[in-house]
Design a protein around this motif. Structure first.
Motif, PDB file in Angstrom:
ATOM      1  N   GLN A  43       0.805  -1.226   0.000  1.00  0.00           N
ATOM      2  CA  GLN A  43       0.000   0.000   0.000  1.00  0.00           C
ATOM      3  C   GLN A  43       0.840   1.280   0.000  1.00  0.00           C
ATOM      4  O   GLN A  43       0.416   2.290  -0.540  1.00  0.00           O
ATOM      5  N   ASN A  44       2.015   1.231   0.622  1.00  0.00           N
ATOM      6  CA  ASN A  44       2.808   2.449   0.780  1.00  0.00           C
ATOM      7  C   ASN A  44       4.100   2.442  -0.053  1.00  0.00           C
ATOM      8  O   ASN A  44       5.115   2.977   0.367  1.00  0.00           O
ATOM      9  N   LEU A  45       4.047   1.868  -1.249  1.00  0.00           N
ATOM     10  CA  LEU A  45       5.232   1.820  -2.117  1.00  0.00           C
ATOM     11  C   LEU A  45       5.781   3.216  -2.392  1.00  0.00           C
ATOM     12  O   LEU A  45       6.973   3.462  -2.238  1.00  0.00           O
ATOM     13  N   LYS A  46       4.928   4.150  -2.776  1.00  0.00           N
ATOM     14  CA  LYS A  46       5.393   5.502  -3.123  1.00  0.00           C
ATOM     15  C   LYS A  46       5.979   6.218  -1.911  1.00  0.00           C
ATOM     16  O   LYS A  46       7.023   6.855  -2.019  1.00  0.00           O
ATOM     17  N   SER A  47       5.342   6.097  -0.761  1.00  0.00           N
ATOM     18  CA  SER A  47       5.875   6.798   0.415  1.00  0.00           C
ATOM     19  C   SER A  47       7.211   6.196   0.851  1.00  0.00           C
ATOM     20  O   SER A  47       8.098   6.916   1.307  1.00  0.00           O
ATOM     21  N   ILE A  48       7.381   4.881   0.695  1.00  0.00           N
ATOM     22  CA  ILE A  48       8.674   4.255   1.002  1.00  0.00           C
ATOM     23  C   ILE A  48       9.731   4.782   0.041  1.00  0.00           C
ATOM     24  O   ILE A  48      10.821   5.191   0.456  1.00  0.00           O
ATOM     25  N   ALA A  49       9.417   4.800  -1.255  1.00  0.00           N
ATOM     26  CA  ALA A  49      10.365   5.301  -2.261  1.00  0.00           C
ATOM     27  C   ALA A  49      10.723   6.761  -1.990  1.00  0.00           C
ATOM     28  O   ALA A  49      11.883   7.151  -2.092  1.00  0.00           O
ATOM     29  N   ASP A  50       9.725   7.571  -1.632  1.00  0.00           N
ATOM     30  CA  ASP A  50       9.978   8.982  -1.322  1.00  0.00           C
ATOM     31  C   ASP A  50      10.906   9.122  -0.120  1.00  0.00           C
ATOM     32  O   ASP A  50      11.824   9.937  -0.125  1.00  0.00           O
ATOM     33  N   GLU A  51      10.665   8.314   0.909  1.00  0.00           N
ATOM     34  CA  GLU A  51      11.494   8.374   2.110  1.00  0.00           C
ATOM     35  C   GLU A  51      12.936   7.944   1.823  1.00  0.00           C
ATOM     36  O   GLU A  51      13.871   8.457   2.410  1.00  0.00           O
ATOM     37  N   LEU A  52      13.082   6.999   0.891  1.00  0.00           N
ATOM     38  CA  LEU A  52      14.421   6.528   0.511  1.00  0.00           C
ATOM     39  C   LEU A  52      15.054   7.425  -0.552  1.00  0.00           C
ATOM     40  O   LEU A  52      16.198   7.217  -0.927  1.00  0.00           O
ATOM     41  N   ASN A  53      14.291   8.399  -1.048  1.00  0.00           N
ATOM     42  CA  ASN A  53      14.757   9.305  -2.095  1.00  0.00           C
ATOM     43  C   ASN A  53      15.100   8.538  -3.376  1.00  0.00           C
ATOM     44  O   ASN A  53      16.139   8.748  -3.984  1.00  0.00           O
ATOM     45  N   ARG A  54      14.218   7.617  -3.735  1.00  0.00           N
ATOM     46  CA  ARG A  54      14.398   6.796  -4.927  1.00  0.00           C
ATOM     47  C   ARG A  54      13.135   6.816  -5.777  1.00  0.00           C
ATOM     48  O   ARG A  54      12.041   7.091  -5.290  1.00  0.00           O
ATOM     49  N   ASN A  55      13.294   6.492  -7.056  1.00  0.00           N
ATOM     50  CA  ASN A  55      12.179   6.417  -7.983  1.00  0.00           C
ATOM     51  C   ASN A  55      11.329   5.196  -7.630  1.00  0.00           C
ATOM     52  O   ASN A  55      11.866   4.094  -7.529  1.00  0.00           O
ATOM     53  N   PRO A  56      10.005   5.367  -7.475  1.00  0.00           N
ATOM     54  CA  PRO A  56       9.149   4.225  -7.127  1.00  0.00           C
ATOM     55  C   PRO A  56       9.213   3.099  -8.169  1.00  0.00           C
ATOM     56  O   PRO A  56       9.098   1.928  -7.816  1.00  0.00           O
ATOM     57  N   ASP A  57       9.430   3.448  -9.448  1.00  0.00           N
ATOM     58  CA  ASP A  57       9.532   2.427 -10.493  1.00  0.00           C
ATOM     59  C   ASP A  57      10.778   1.563 -10.292  1.00  0.00           C
ATOM     60  O   ASP A  57      10.746   0.358 -10.533  1.00  0.00           O
ATOM     61  N   ALA A  70       5.291 -11.412 -11.048  1.00  0.00           N
ATOM     62  CA  ALA A  70       4.829 -10.327 -11.912  1.00  0.00           C
ATOM     63  C   ALA A  70       4.018  -9.356 -11.067  1.00  0.00           C
ATOM     64  O   ALA A  70       3.572  -9.697  -9.967  1.00  0.00           O
ATOM     65  N   GLY A  71       3.845  -8.170 -11.577  1.00  0.00           N
ATOM     66  CA  GLY A  71       3.060  -7.178 -10.859  1.00  0.00           C
ATOM     67  C   GLY A  71       3.145  -5.848 -11.554  1.00  0.00           C
ATOM     68  O   GLY A  71       3.748  -5.721 -12.621  1.00  0.00           O
ATOM     69  N   ASN A  72       2.539  -4.837 -10.959  1.00  0.00           N
ATOM     70  CA  ASN A  72       2.572  -3.499 -11.526  1.00  0.00           C
ATOM     71  C   ASN A  72       2.274  -2.457 -10.458  1.00  0.00           C
ATOM     72  O   ASN A  72       1.789  -2.783  -9.390  1.00  0.00           O
ATOM     73  N   ARG A  73       2.582  -1.213 -10.805  1.00  0.00           N
ATOM     74  CA  ARG A  73       2.277  -0.092  -9.909  1.00  0.00           C
ATOM     75  C   ARG A  73       0.882   0.409 -10.213  1.00  0.00           C
ATOM     76  O   ARG A  73       0.516   0.574 -11.367  1.00  0.00           O
ATOM     77  N   GLU A  74       0.132   0.653  -9.175  1.00  0.00           N
ATOM     78  CA  GLU A  74      -1.188   1.257  -9.321  1.00  0.00           C
ATOM     79  C   GLU A  74      -1.203   2.495  -8.441  1.00  0.00           C
ATOM     80  O   GLU A  74      -1.517   2.422  -7.259  1.00  0.00           O
ATOM     81  N   GLY A  75      -0.837   3.605  -9.022  1.00  0.00           N
ATOM     82  CA  GLY A  75      -0.761   4.852  -8.264  1.00  0.00           C
ATOM     83  C   GLY A  75       0.347   4.789  -7.228  1.00  0.00           C
ATOM     84  O   GLY A  75       1.503   4.582  -7.552  1.00  0.00           O
ATOM     85  N   ALA A  76      -0.035   4.939  -5.954  1.00  0.00           N
ATOM     86  CA  ALA A  76       0.951   4.965  -4.875  1.00  0.00           C
ATOM     87  C   ALA A  76       1.267   3.580  -4.329  1.00  0.00           C
ATOM     88  O   ALA A  76       2.084   3.438  -3.430  1.00  0.00           O
TER      89      ALA A  76
END
Length: 136
Positions: A43-57, A70-76
């Motif tokens: 659920q918090n992929l984007k916030s983790i990436a932001d905290e690590l200062n990395r691209n969520p992709d 397999a998987g994909n990003r759905e928003g955050a």
């Protein structure tokens, strides 16, 4: 003149703050997992990436490879095919931090991923160290 120098030195030393051992300021973010059916959502992929200062992709691509799914990003959030426990995903995030965030020299998280030609480097803003990292 020696006395003036000593007075100035004493005054300067009084202005220097005392060194205090500081608790480590960086903590790996905690994952928020939601398992439903045969899918696991971070659920918090984007916030983790932001905290690590990395691209969520970049983080998502790493997690997909490490989890072997397999998987994909759905928003955050990131959605993975299969059922994965919180500990399993948290362990992968911790490994990502070790490999792609923390400086191998000074162990600080103040780093950036920079591409030089075909090589990706981990560049530390704190100590200036540069080291190559594997491609995800």
């Amino acid at each position: 003149m020696g006395e003036d120098y000593d007075e100035l030195l004493d005054h300067a030393l009084d202005q220097v703050p005392e060194f205090t051992a500081e608790k480590e300021r960086f903590e790996t973010p905690e994952v928020d997992i939601d398992v439903s059916g045969n899918q696991t959502a971070l659920q918090n992929l984007k916030s983790i990436a932001d905290e690590l200062n990395r691209n969520p992709d970049h983080l998502m691509k790493y997690l997909l490879g490490e989890l072997g799914t397999a998987g994909n990003r759905e928003g955050a959030r990131g959605v993975f095919q299969g059922r994965f426990g919180k500990e399993s995903v948290q362990d992968r995030i911790n490994r990502y931090v070790e490999e792609f965030v923390l400086c191998p020299e000074c162990k600080k998280p103040d780093t950036k991923l920079v591409k030089e030609g075909r090589i990706t480097l981990l560049k530390c803003e704190a100590c200036g160290a540069r080291s190559s990292v594997r491609k995800v």
